[in-house]
Design an enzyme around this catalytic site. Structure first.
Site, PDB file in Angstrom:
ATOM      1  N   HIS A 184       0.873  -1.184   0.000  1.00 29.55           N
ATOM      2  CA  HIS A 184       0.000   0.000   0.000  1.00 29.55           C
ATOM      3  C   HIS A 184       0.904   1.226   0.000  1.00 29.55           C
ATOM      4  O   HIS A 184       1.990   1.199   0.618  1.00 29.55           O
ATOM      5  CB  HIS A 184      -0.846   0.076   1.282  1.00 29.55           C
ATOM      6  CG  HIS A 184      -2.122  -0.697   1.250  1.00 29.55           C
ATOM      7  ND1 HIS A 184      -2.617  -1.342   2.375  1.00 29.55           N
ATOM      8  CD2 HIS A 184      -3.029  -0.916   0.271  1.00 29.55           C
ATOM      9  CE1 HIS A 184      -3.764  -1.923   2.071  1.00 29.55           C
ATOM     10  NE2 HIS A 184      -4.035  -1.683   0.803  1.00 29.55           N
ATOM     11  N   CYS A 221      -2.386   2.628   9.187  1.00 31.38           N
ATOM     12  CA  CYS A 221      -3.410   1.688   8.705  1.00 31.38           C
ATOM     13  C   CYS A 221      -4.630   1.679   9.622  1.00 31.38           C
ATOM     14  O   CYS A 221      -5.737   1.389   9.181  1.00 31.38           O
ATOM     15  CB  CYS A 221      -2.888   0.265   8.675  1.00 31.38           C
ATOM     16  SG  CYS A 221      -1.423   0.052   7.724  1.00 31.38           S
TER      17      CYS A 221
HETATM   18  C1  LIG Z   1      -0.267   0.304   5.668  1.00 33.66           C
HETATM   19  N1  LIG Z   1      -1.184  -0.706   5.305  1.00 33.66           N
HETATM   20  C2  LIG Z   1      -0.622  -1.806   4.778  1.00 33.66           C
HETATM   21  C3  LIG Z   1      -2.504  -0.490   5.377  1.00 33.66           C
HETATM   22  N2  LIG Z   1      -2.957   0.596   5.069  1.00 33.66           N
HETATM   23  N3  LIG Z   1      -3.315  -1.458   5.742  1.00 33.66           N
HETATM   24  C4  LIG Z   1      -3.014  -2.680   6.384  1.00 33.66           C
HETATM   25  C5  LIG Z   1      -3.830  -3.779   5.812  1.00 33.66           C
HETATM   26  C6  LIG Z   1      -3.481  -5.115   6.361  1.00 33.66           C
HETATM   27  C7  LIG Z   1      -4.326  -6.230   5.834  1.00 33.66           C
HETATM   28  N4  LIG Z   1      -3.941  -7.469   6.447  1.00 33.66           N
HETATM   29  C8  LIG Z   1      -4.223  -6.361   4.330  1.00 33.66           C
HETATM   30  O1  LIG Z   1      -3.309  -7.030   3.867  1.00 33.66           O
HETATM   31  O2  LIG Z   1      -5.054  -5.812   3.617  1.00 33.66           O
END
Ligand SMILES: CN(C)C(=N)NCCC[C@H](N)C(=O)O
Length: 275
Positions: free
Chosen positions: A173, A267
């Site tokens: 991300h 996140c």
């Molecule tokens: C900074 N990050 C990565 C985020 N904005 N979100 C975390 C999402 C984690 C989830 N297990 C996934 O893999 O979607």
């Protein structure tokens, strides 16, 4: 002695968060997730509560969305939507495991009186891949959000949207590789981006703070700034020192349990920007 940097100004923020009541790692959709490694939900809740409390101590407002059983990643609210000028573009997730989070977010915003709420037509993981810097949106793609979503973001919000291509699956991300510090300043980890995207960032933000690999690998870029105070993972020690040198106030936070799901402070924090 004169300051080497401008005065940093904090602005009160409104954040949406979700208690990690059902947090666990039972599937793997990013390289940080290992379902064979145990998680401690009680500790995750305690660490998350500390993050909430910190925001409130700093004068910010925290709103809560109810966690839903069976959606362990819902704690990462940054992925649920993008909210600008009171308009809401609700996420459409890449992976089936997170798809039902969209419904929960959509009903939260609709019942909260937001005037314009729409579901993204393309894969779009909200603020995980859309970061507002001043009146410009930096938008990531490569692993989650599709480039077509960037055009939709531009049309919905009427803002300039600049696409950035991510190349390392550990930084899947945009908010794992880049953080907004102020309306005109960012910090980022260059190696997470294609050479073209690195060149674009260099030309737009020549004064950006560039993170080293060690800080990026502990999610140091997954930071939340209110313009002066910057909450970041406590393991990102040298990045914290660099922020302090640049006139910011780094505030270390321990979210080690939520790191197991592949996320950090940013996140867990969706900024709500009213009209
Ligand atoms: C900074 N990050 C990565 C985020 N904005 N979100 C975390 C999402 C984690 C989830 N297990 C996934 O893999 O979607």
């Amino acid at each position: 002695m004169p300051h080497r940097f401008p005065e940093r100004t904090a602005r009160p923020r409104r954040y949406l968060m979700c208690r990690p009541t059902y947090f666990t790692v039972e599937y793997a959709i990013n390289p940080w997730m290992d379902p064979s490694r145990p998680t401690d939900t009680t500790l995750a809740v305690r660490q998350w509560e500390r993050l909430c409390a910190l925001y409130e101590e700093l004068g910010h407002t925290v709103e809560l969305i109810d966690p839903v059983p069976g959606l362990p990643d819902m704690v990462y609210t940054a992925n649920g939507a993008t909210v600008l000028d009171g308009r809401v573009l609700v996420a459409t997730f890449r992976h089936a495991e997170r798809a039902a989070e969209s419904e929960a977010h959509e009903s939260w915003f609709r019942s909260g009186g937001y005037r314009e709420v729409r579901r993204a037509a393309h894969v779009n993981e909200g603020e995980g891949d859309h970061l507002l810097v001043g009146r410009r949106v930096l938008a990531g793609s490569g692993f989650r959000t599709s480039p077509a979503a960037h055009t939709e973001t531009r049309d919905v919000f009427g803002l300039q949207v600049l696409g950035l291509d991510l190349v390392d699956p550990r930084f899947y991300h945009l908010d794992t590789a880049l953080a907004v510090l102020a309306d005109d300043q960012i910090m980022y980890y260059p190696a997470a981006f294609t050479p073209d995207s690195q060149a674009l960032l260099r030309s737009l933000y020549p004064d950006a703070i560039l993170a080293e690999r060690e800080d990026a690998e502990v999610f140091g870029l997954n930071a939340v700034s209110d313009g002066r105070r910057v909450l970041l993972p406590e393991a990102a020690k040298s990045l914290a020192a660099r922020l302090a040198d640049a006139g910011y106030e780094p505030i270390p936070v321990d979210l080690s349990e939520l790191f197991k799901g592949g996320g950090g402070p940013k996140c867990c924090t969706l900024e709500l920007r009213p009209a």
